[in-house]
Design a protein around this motif. Structure first.
Motif, PDB file in Angstrom:
ATOM      1  N   ARG A  52      -9.311   8.510  -1.383  1.00  0.00           N
ATOM      2  CA  ARG A  52      -9.092   9.027  -0.036  1.00  0.00           C
ATOM      3  C   ARG A  52      -9.632   8.010   0.947  1.00  0.00           C
ATOM      4  O   ARG A  52     -10.691   7.440   0.729  1.00  0.00           O
ATOM      5  CB  ARG A  52      -9.772  10.379   0.147  1.00  0.00           C
ATOM      6  CG  ARG A  52      -9.236  11.444  -0.822  1.00  0.00           C
ATOM      7  CD  ARG A  52      -9.913  12.780  -0.596  1.00  0.00           C
ATOM      8  NE  ARG A  52      -9.453  13.760  -1.555  1.00  0.00           N
ATOM      9  CZ  ARG A  52      -8.377  14.504  -1.418  1.00  0.00           C
ATOM     10  NH1 ARG A  52      -7.626  14.355  -0.351  1.00  0.00           N
ATOM     11  NH2 ARG A  52      -8.029  15.390  -2.331  1.00  0.00           N
ATOM     12  N   ALA A  53      -8.910   7.794   2.007  1.00  0.00           N
ATOM     13  CA  ALA A  53      -9.266   6.743   2.970  1.00  0.00           C
ATOM     14  C   ALA A  53     -10.433   7.189   3.838  1.00  0.00           C
ATOM     15  O   ALA A  53     -10.313   7.441   5.025  1.00  0.00           O
ATOM     16  CB  ALA A  53      -8.076   6.395   3.822  1.00  0.00           C
ATOM     17  N   LEU A  55     -11.031  -3.742   2.342  1.00  0.00           N
ATOM     18  CA  LEU A  55      -9.735  -3.356   1.785  1.00  0.00           C
ATOM     19  C   LEU A  55      -9.892  -2.486   0.541  1.00  0.00           C
ATOM     20  O   LEU A  55      -9.327  -1.388   0.462  1.00  0.00           O
ATOM     21  CB  LEU A  55      -8.913  -4.606   1.468  1.00  0.00           C
ATOM     22  CG  LEU A  55      -7.510  -4.374   0.907  1.00  0.00           C
ATOM     23  CD1 LEU A  55      -6.665  -3.565   1.865  1.00  0.00           C
ATOM     24  CD2 LEU A  55      -6.841  -5.713   0.597  1.00  0.00           C
ATOM     25  N   ALA A  56     -10.663  -2.944  -0.429  1.00  0.00           N
ATOM     26  CA  ALA A  56     -10.820  -2.193  -1.674  1.00  0.00           C
ATOM     27  C   ALA A  56     -11.469  -0.840  -1.433  1.00  0.00           C
ATOM     28  O   ALA A  56     -11.127   0.156  -2.080  1.00  0.00           O
ATOM     29  CB  ALA A  56     -11.633  -3.004  -2.680  1.00  0.00           C
ATOM     30  N   ASP A  57     -12.434  -0.772  -0.497  1.00  0.00           N
ATOM     31  CA  ASP A  57     -13.090   0.504  -0.199  1.00  0.00           C
ATOM     32  C   ASP A  57     -12.101   1.527   0.345  1.00  0.00           C
ATOM     33  O   ASP A  57     -12.211   2.724   0.066  1.00  0.00           O
ATOM     34  CB  ASP A  57     -14.207   0.292   0.832  1.00  0.00           C
ATOM     35  CG  ASP A  57     -15.382  -0.478   0.252  1.00  0.00           C
ATOM     36  OD1 ASP A  57     -15.541  -0.452  -0.987  1.00  0.00           O
ATOM     37  OD2 ASP A  57     -16.119  -1.098   1.031  1.00  0.00           O
ATOM     38  N   ALA A  58     -11.121   1.058   1.136  1.00  0.00           N
ATOM     39  CA  ALA A  58     -10.190   1.984   1.788  1.00  0.00           C
ATOM     40  C   ALA A  58      -9.016   2.366   0.903  1.00  0.00           C
ATOM     41  O   ALA A  58      -8.545   3.509   0.955  1.00  0.00           O
ATOM     42  CB  ALA A  58      -9.677   1.369   3.094  1.00  0.00           C
ATOM     43  N   VAL A  59      -8.512   1.436   0.085  1.00  0.00           N
ATOM     44  CA  VAL A  59      -7.270   1.701  -0.640  1.00  0.00           C
ATOM     45  C   VAL A  59      -7.441   1.704  -2.150  1.00  0.00           C
ATOM     46  O   VAL A  59      -6.505   2.031  -2.881  1.00  0.00           O
ATOM     47  CB  VAL A  59      -6.179   0.671  -0.254  1.00  0.00           C
ATOM     48  CG1 VAL A  59      -5.985   0.628   1.245  1.00  0.00           C
ATOM     49  CG2 VAL A  59      -6.500  -0.722  -0.794  1.00  0.00           C
ATOM     50  N   GLY A  60      -8.614   1.326  -2.642  1.00  0.00           N
ATOM     51  CA  GLY A  60      -8.828   1.304  -4.073  1.00  0.00           C
ATOM     52  C   GLY A  60      -8.550  -0.065  -4.658  1.00  0.00           C
ATOM     53  O   GLY A  60      -8.141  -0.994  -3.967  1.00  0.00           O
ATOM     54  N   LEU A  67       0.844  -1.191   0.000  1.00  0.00           N
ATOM     55  CA  LEU A  67       0.000   0.000   0.000  1.00  0.00           C
ATOM     56  C   LEU A  67       0.878   1.239   0.000  1.00  0.00           C
ATOM     57  O   LEU A  67       1.739   1.401   0.869  1.00  0.00           O
ATOM     58  CB  LEU A  67      -0.903   0.001   1.245  1.00  0.00           C
ATOM     59  CG  LEU A  67      -1.644   1.307   1.551  1.00  0.00           C
ATOM     60  CD1 LEU A  67      -2.611   1.660   0.424  1.00  0.00           C
ATOM     61  CD2 LEU A  67      -2.379   1.200   2.892  1.00  0.00           C
ATOM     62  N   ILE A  68       0.674   2.106  -0.980  1.00  0.00           N
ATOM     63  CA  ILE A  68       1.374   3.391  -1.049  1.00  0.00           C
ATOM     64  C   ILE A  68       0.406   4.486  -0.636  1.00  0.00           C
ATOM     65  O   ILE A  68      -0.697   4.594  -1.201  1.00  0.00           O
ATOM     66  CB  ILE A  68       1.881   3.677  -2.479  1.00  0.00           C
ATOM     67  CG1 ILE A  68       2.786   2.550  -2.973  1.00  0.00           C
ATOM     68  CG2 ILE A  68       2.609   5.023  -2.520  1.00  0.00           C
ATOM     69  CD1 ILE A  68       4.041   2.363  -2.191  1.00  0.00           C
ATOM     70  N   THR A 114      -3.917   7.070  -2.567  1.00  0.00           N
ATOM     71  CA  THR A 114      -3.500   5.727  -2.198  1.00  0.00           C
ATOM     72  C   THR A 114      -3.425   4.875  -3.459  1.00  0.00           C
ATOM     73  O   THR A 114      -4.208   5.044  -4.382  1.00  0.00           O
ATOM     74  CB  THR A 114      -4.472   5.057  -1.202  1.00  0.00           C
ATOM     75  OG1 THR A 114      -5.754   4.894  -1.830  1.00  0.00           O
ATOM     76  CG2 THR A 114      -4.621   5.887   0.064  1.00  0.00           C
ATOM     77  N   MET A 115      -2.453   3.988  -3.478  1.00  0.00           N
ATOM     78  CA  MET A 115      -2.297   3.014  -4.550  1.00  0.00           C
ATOM     79  C   MET A 115      -1.908   1.701  -3.896  1.00  0.00           C
ATOM     80  O   MET A 115      -1.145   1.697  -2.922  1.00  0.00           O
ATOM     81  CB  MET A 115      -1.218   3.445  -5.541  1.00  0.00           C
ATOM     82  CG  MET A 115      -1.531   4.724  -6.303  1.00  0.00           C
ATOM     83  SD  MET A 115      -0.161   5.212  -7.404  1.00  0.00           S
ATOM     84  CE  MET A 115       0.934   5.977  -6.215  1.00  0.00           C
ATOM     85  N   ALA A 116      -2.382   0.594  -4.417  1.00  0.00           N
ATOM     86  CA  ALA A 116      -2.108  -0.673  -3.756  1.00  0.00           C
ATOM     87  C   ALA A 116      -2.011  -1.816  -4.752  1.00  0.00           C
ATOM     88  O   ALA A 116      -2.634  -1.801  -5.816  1.00  0.00           O
ATOM     89  CB  ALA A 116      -3.189  -0.980  -2.721  1.00  0.00           C
TER      90      ALA A 116
END
Length: 391
Positions: free
Chosen positions: A387-388, A350-355, A288-289, A339-341
């Protein structure tokens, strides 16, 4: 333009039975966090692994070295034939001239070994070339001078400046401290946390025997012993200050390229303790970036209460990390600009928070574009920004 830009790397990675970083007793390093013992890999161990991986991606002439033997290396260079870039001095002349050239730096000499410094010095191969270049066509002339005259001539040369500019990427990333001469100090652009397991860990013991192949009279056992090991799902964290890296390198192109290569090397590297015994090299479950302009935020607090379970810990750890990222954004208003992951986990929230997950090469390409744009005009791309703040 935001004056600071932080690239944070959050990694979840499972490591099988291993002993990749040991304490003075030979046991895997541990730490107590949240009241429970955790597996730990020191920041020094992972920084060295990262630096070695990074160095393998750049030409040998652009690499750095950390050593007490700068005087020895400089003397060897001066003693090389002129057609190989040296000065053609004899060994004795080269050692004397090298010692005089380094004397203005005031680096404390080793009390035990002649020609060595008392501590490790981190410098680039090209910086060593710069020291030799200061002498121009005069090495033989200077080597023939009496000690007093040689000292006076060398003091006129900008020796400190040669080691204070033209830093290789490794020095620009990890910094340098020289207690004897603050002018040689380089503020690190990177901070690396100790890796901690997201869950409680206990040390186990492997009882082993080594067979004597030529012993045919009894069992053939030539040696017995035990090896301490553990296994864990680790949370790893590092932060890169792009603004500091750009200051150290003084080149936007070099800064962008170095930032991307650092993320790649930190992600793929692995400390090699007892590698032959355990073959523990793995790749992460999640990279996660997070990109911030205010201050770095280590998300280890997600695991202050240890993750538990008997059906795998990686997905549960990823959910914890996603929830912590979202909670910090909601509570403190500290939302990353982007964010990039990269991940292959199916974890709640997970996907909702970081994409969505990006292939790792695509993540690195996007990161390079982002850093390049910030360096060019001080803005950050907004397309695809996550955005988280997931509910």
């Amino acid at each position: 333009m935001d004056s600071t830009l932080y690239i944070e790397v959050h990694i979840l990675q499972s490591v099988p039975p291993s002993s990749i970083n040991r304490d003075d007793s030979g046991a895997p390093k541990q730490a107590v966090y949240g009241g429970t013992p955790r597996a730990r890999v020191s920041s020094q161990a992972w920084k060295r692994a990262t630096r070695i991986h990074f160095a393998n991606s750049v030409p040998s002439t652009d690499r750095a070295t950390r050593t007490k033997q700068i005087g020895v290396l400089l003397a060897d260079r001066l003693a090389q034939p002129t057609n190989e870039g040296g000065s053609g001095l004899t060994s004795d002349q080269a050692r004397r001239l090298a010692s005089s050239l380094l004397e203005p730096l005031g680096i404390t000499k080793s009390p035990k070994r002649e020609g060595e410094s008392a501590y490790l010095l981190f410098f680039g191969k090209r910086q060593l070339d710069a020291l030799v270049a200061l002498l121009g066509s005069r090495p033989s002339e200077l080597a023939a001078l009496p000690d007093k005259d040689l000292k006076e001539e060398v003091c006129k040369l900008p020796v400190a400046a040669a080691l204070s500019t033209g830093h290789p990427a490794e020095v620009a990333l990890f910094g340098r401290m020289v207690a004897d001469l603050r002018a040689l100090n380089v503020d690190a652009a990177v901070q690396v946390a100790h890796a901690l397991s997201t869950h409680a860990v206990r040390t186990e013991f492997d009882y082993y025997t080594a067979v004597d192949d030529e012993n045919v009279e009894d069992s053939g056992v030539g040696m017995i012993g035990t090896v301490d090991f553990n296994s864990s799902t680790l949370y790893r964290y590092a932060v890169l200050g792009v603004h500091q890296l750009n200051h150290n390198l003084s080149s936007a192109d070099a800064t962008s390229e170095t930032a991307v290569q650092f993320v790649d090397s930190f992600t793929r590297s692995m400390p090699a303790g007892r590698q032959n015994s355990f073959a523990h090299r793995t790749l992460p479950h999640l990279v996660l970036i997070t990109v911030r302009t205010d201050q770095p935020v280590n998300l280890v607090s997600a695991f202050e209460e240890p993750v538990t379970g008997h059906d795998g810990l990686a997905a549960k750890s990823a959910t914890r990390l996603a929830c912590e990222l979202t909670a910090i954004a909601a509570t403190w208003g500290s939302r990353p600009h982007r964010t990039m992951a990269t991940y292959a986990l199916k974890a709640d929230k997970l996907a909702d928070a970081v994409g969505p997950s990006l292939p790792f090469p695509a993540l690195l390409e996007s990161l390079g574009d982002l850093v390049g744009q910030w360096l060019a005009d001080g803005t950050l791309p907004t397309d695809g920004t996550r955005r988280a703040d997931a509910s």
